[in-house]
Structure formats: structure tokens, C-alpha cells
Design a protein around this motif. Sequence first.
Motif, mmCIF file in Angstrom:
data_model
loop_
_atom_site.group_PDB
_atom_site.id
_atom_site.type_symbol
_atom_site.label_atom_id
_atom_site.label_comp_id
_atom_site.label_asym_id
_atom_site.label_seq_id
_atom_site.Cartn_x
_atom_site.Cartn_y
_atom_site.Cartn_z
ATOM 1 N N ARG A 227 63.644 10.945 54.622
ATOM 2 C CA ARG A 227 62.304 10.586 54.157
ATOM 3 C C ARG A 227 61.994 11.202 52.802
ATOM 4 N N SER A 228 62.454 12.428 52.565
ATOM 5 C CA SER A 228 62.166 13.088 51.290
ATOM 6 C C SER A 228 62.891 12.419 50.132
ATOM 7 N N HIS A 229 63.930 11.646 50.432
ATOM 8 C CA HIS A 229 64.675 10.949 49.381
ATOM 9 C C HIS A 229 64.474 9.437 49.444
ATOM 10 N N ALA A 230 63.368 9.025 50.085
ATOM 11 C CA ALA A 230 62.972 7.612 50.139
ATOM 12 C C ALA A 230 64.032 6.721 50.777
ATOM 13 N N ILE A 231 64.720 7.265 51.775
ATOM 14 C CA ILE A 231 65.697 6.466 52.531
ATOM 15 C C ILE A 231 65.004 5.949 53.788
ATOM 16 N N PRO A 232 64.943 4.631 53.990
ATOM 17 C CA PRO A 232 64.189 4.069 55.114
ATOM 18 C C PRO A 232 64.723 4.529 56.462
ATOM 19 N N GLU A 233 63.819 4.660 57.432
ATOM 20 C CA GLU A 233 64.236 4.992 58.790
ATOM 21 C C GLU A 233 64.755 3.761 59.528
ATOM 22 N N ASP A 234 64.378 2.580 59.064
ATOM 23 C CA ASP A 234 64.919 1.340 59.632
ATOM 24 C C ASP A 234 66.383 1.204 59.221
ATOM 25 N N THR A 235 67.256 0.990 60.203
ATOM 26 C CA THR A 235 68.700 0.979 59.935
ATOM 27 C C THR A 235 69.094 -0.117 58.961
ATOM 28 N N ASP A 236 68.558 -1.314 59.125
ATOM 29 C CA ASP A 236 68.928 -2.426 58.235
ATOM 30 C C ASP A 236 68.499 -2.131 56.797
ATOM 31 N N ALA A 237 67.292 -1.593 56.622
ATOM 32 C CA ALA A 237 66.814 -1.274 55.274
ATOM 33 C C ALA A 237 67.627 -0.142 54.657
ATOM 34 N N ALA A 238 68.005 0.844 55.469
ATOM 35 C CA ALA A 238 68.816 1.954 54.970
ATOM 36 C C ALA A 238 70.203 1.468 54.553
ATOM 37 N N LEU A 239 70.753 0.524 55.296
ATOM 38 C CA LEU A 239 72.051 -0.039 54.930
ATOM 39 C C LEU A 239 71.975 -0.812 53.617
ATOM 40 N N GLU A 240 70.885 -1.540 53.426
ATOM 41 C CA GLU A 240 70.705 -2.283 52.173
ATOM 42 C C GLU A 240 70.678 -1.327 50.984
ATOM 43 N N LEU A 241 69.973 -0.201 51.138
ATOM 44 C CA LEU A 241 69.940 0.810 50.078
ATOM 45 C C LEU A 241 71.326 1.405 49.860
ATOM 46 N N LEU A 242 72.019 1.708 50.954
ATOM 47 C CA LEU A 242 73.353 2.297 50.861
ATOM 48 C C LEU A 242 74.290 1.433 50.024
ATOM 49 N N LEU A 243 74.183 0.119 50.162
ATOM 50 C CA LEU A 243 75.100 -0.794 49.491
ATOM 51 C C LEU A 243 74.679 -1.128 48.066
ATOM 52 N N SER A 244 73.483 -0.687 47.659
ATOM 53 C CA SER A 244 73.002 -1.035 46.322
ATOM 54 C C SER A 244 72.529 0.166 45.516
ATOM 55 N N GLY A 245 72.458 1.353 46.120
ATOM 56 C CA GLY A 245 71.906 2.519 45.450
ATOM 57 C C GLY A 245 72.873 3.220 44.514
ATOM 58 N N THR A 246 72.395 4.309 43.947
ATOM 59 C CA THR A 246 73.146 5.078 42.951
ATOM 60 C C THR A 246 73.304 6.524 43.396
ATOM 61 N N PRO A 247 74.493 7.116 43.281
ATOM 62 C CA PRO A 247 74.656 8.536 43.626
ATOM 63 C C PRO A 247 73.820 9.433 42.712
ATOM 64 N N THR A 248 73.126 10.373 43.319
ATOM 65 C CA THR A 248 72.267 11.291 42.586
ATOM 66 C C THR A 248 72.540 12.715 43.075
ATOM 67 N N ALA A 249 72.659 13.654 42.159
ATOM 68 C CA ALA A 249 72.910 15.049 42.536
ATOM 69 C C ALA A 249 71.647 15.650 43.143
ATOM 70 N N VAL A 250 71.716 16.091 44.410
ATOM 71 C CA VAL A 250 70.561 16.704 45.072
ATOM 72 C C VAL A 250 70.896 18.141 45.465
#
Length: 338
Positions: free
Chosen positions: A106-129
Motif C-alpha cells: 500500500r505504501s508503494h501504491a501496489i493494488p491489493e487486488d491481484t489482477d490489478a497488481a499483476l497489471e502493474l507488475l507487467l508494466s511498471g518500472t524498477p525503483t530503488a526503495v
Amino acid sequence: MKMPPAHGPVFIVLNAGSGRQGEQARQDSIVKAMDSASRCYQLFLFDRRRPITAVAKEAVQAAVSVNGVVVAAGGDGTINAVAQEAIGSGCAFGVLPQGTFNYFGRSHAIPEDTDAALELLLSGTPTAVQVGCVNNKIFLVNASLGLYPDLLEDREAFKNRFGRSRLMAVFSAIISLLGEHRQLLLNVHWSNAAGPAVGAGEGAENAGGLHQLRTPTLFVGNNRLQLEQIGVAEAGELGHGRLVALAPRAIGTAALFSLALQGAIGQLGEADSVRSLAFERLSVAPAGRFGRRRFRIATDGELAWMRPPFEFKVFEKPLWLIKKTEVANAVATAGGPS
């Protein structure tokens, strides 16, 4: 630091499900989404016979060998276990949140819904945290000793008996607070404190040095969302090479309930009985006859035994988390990990 690739094969670590319908449904959703995306992937399942530490190590090794992405599907404890192996490996790290509170996702704006989180996973950018660590054991959300690990142990017992929910987690905490609690006497030294220690009280110093502290629990946070929710003023110091420590004074059961209520309504930072400060490095050693005994330490909800002294700091290497592209760009523009 070089950003790792994010478009290679995906290696997903998740609970085998033990036959439970909810976990099997999530696994089916993951398989369906990955098949639809035509992305090469492999599932790594852990259970009681195959512990997550071994499975996570295997998944990370597979990802590193083909410049792939390792993914943790689960709660903050599962995410921590996979991140422990992924950090410093050179591969990107993805998250599919499936826990009770999901503070890290949640702190990194990753959805709790599995389908939405997968969509982000396949289109997002690696960021140093930023990642915290205590004696080389990393934590993404928090680490603690004393009363807080006891609360987590009780919560796990309640979860196994009554199921997982945020309401049940609150109820188990109330029951735990009714019991007897040992007060810890700790020798504490910190360096590079970011500012005044809120509620530090008489005789406290803000510039570091050696201090003795009596408290039922020491809590160290690395999650801005969690700290903001309970009203800790130093939450904004996170993400700049600093962590935040909280320690209530030695108080009784009634006062602990009062602090819990203040935390629930976002006013814990205003309590005079709570010390808090932001720091870069914190060394903690139990005083007296408990100085060399092992203590139970909680990291992201998982319990382990460690011997003092306990050294809290920001881990020297970041975790390359796959986030929304616009979030990643904002972090890069700001010039530092989140």
C-alpha cells in the motif's frame, strides 16, 4: 546504481495453498493473467514441507540466471522472506499483496487486488526503495523487540484458530494487552538523529550518546504509511537514509490501552509517555543480567531469536521494486529511494 531489467521471465513465490479455496483462487488468477500476457513465468510454491526461505533462494537464483524478475505473492512476512534473498542480487522485485494489512504494498501504491497488481507488475518500472535491517536481517515495514513480538505471536495463534482479518488482529491485540508484560532495561546509542526526540522527557538528549531506557517494547519503523496512521511526527524522515524508533515508558496495562487507542486514532506521537526519534544508526543492548541472553525479534511480522547487541540501520543496498511508472519517475526526479 544500475537499474535491473523488468521485462524478463517472472518467477513467483507463493503459498501452495494447503487446499484453501481463497489461496487456490488467487493462484488461478495469477496463472490466467500470466498466460494471457504471454509472459514466460514459473511458480515456486512453499508449504510446511518446503520452507519459504529455501524456495525464495531457488526462485532468486533462477531469476538471476536469465535477468528475470522475482515476485513475492503474500503478506508482509512472505514479501520480507523473498526480499531477503532478492536484495543485492541484481534482479527486479515484484509484489502481489495478499496479507492482512499489506503496509509495504500500500505504501508503494501496489493494488491489493491481484489482477490489478499483476497489471502493474507487467508494466511498471524498477525503483530503488529503502530497506531497514537489524543484525543483517532486513525489514521492509518494521522491526521490534519486547511486547510487540508477543502481540504478533498471539495474533498468529488467533489467525490460525479464527481466520485472518484486520478485526481479528485488533481483537487479539486487546487480549494480549490484558496479560503481564516484562519491562526491558536497555542501553541505547544512536547517531545522526534527524531532530528532537518527541516526548523524550527529562534528561534525554537529542544528539546521540549513550542512554538507558526502561520500556515494555522498542519499535523501529521503515514504513511511512504505518507511522502516519498512528500519528508519528517523524514519519516524513523515512526514505532519506533514516529509520524511526518508538519506545513507550515503563507503564501499566491501563496506560498501554490508552496508547493503543491513541495509535488507533492517529495521535500516538502526541503522547507524553512515548519517546520517538529518527536516526541513521541505533545500537541497543539489554542491561543487567539479560545482557547476553537471546531475545525474540520481530521483522515484518516474522519472529526470530537474536543475541544482543542489536544494530538497527538502513541496509546498504536498495531493493529494486517494480512500481507504477509515474511513481518511479517522481522518485527519480526527487533524487533518492522511497
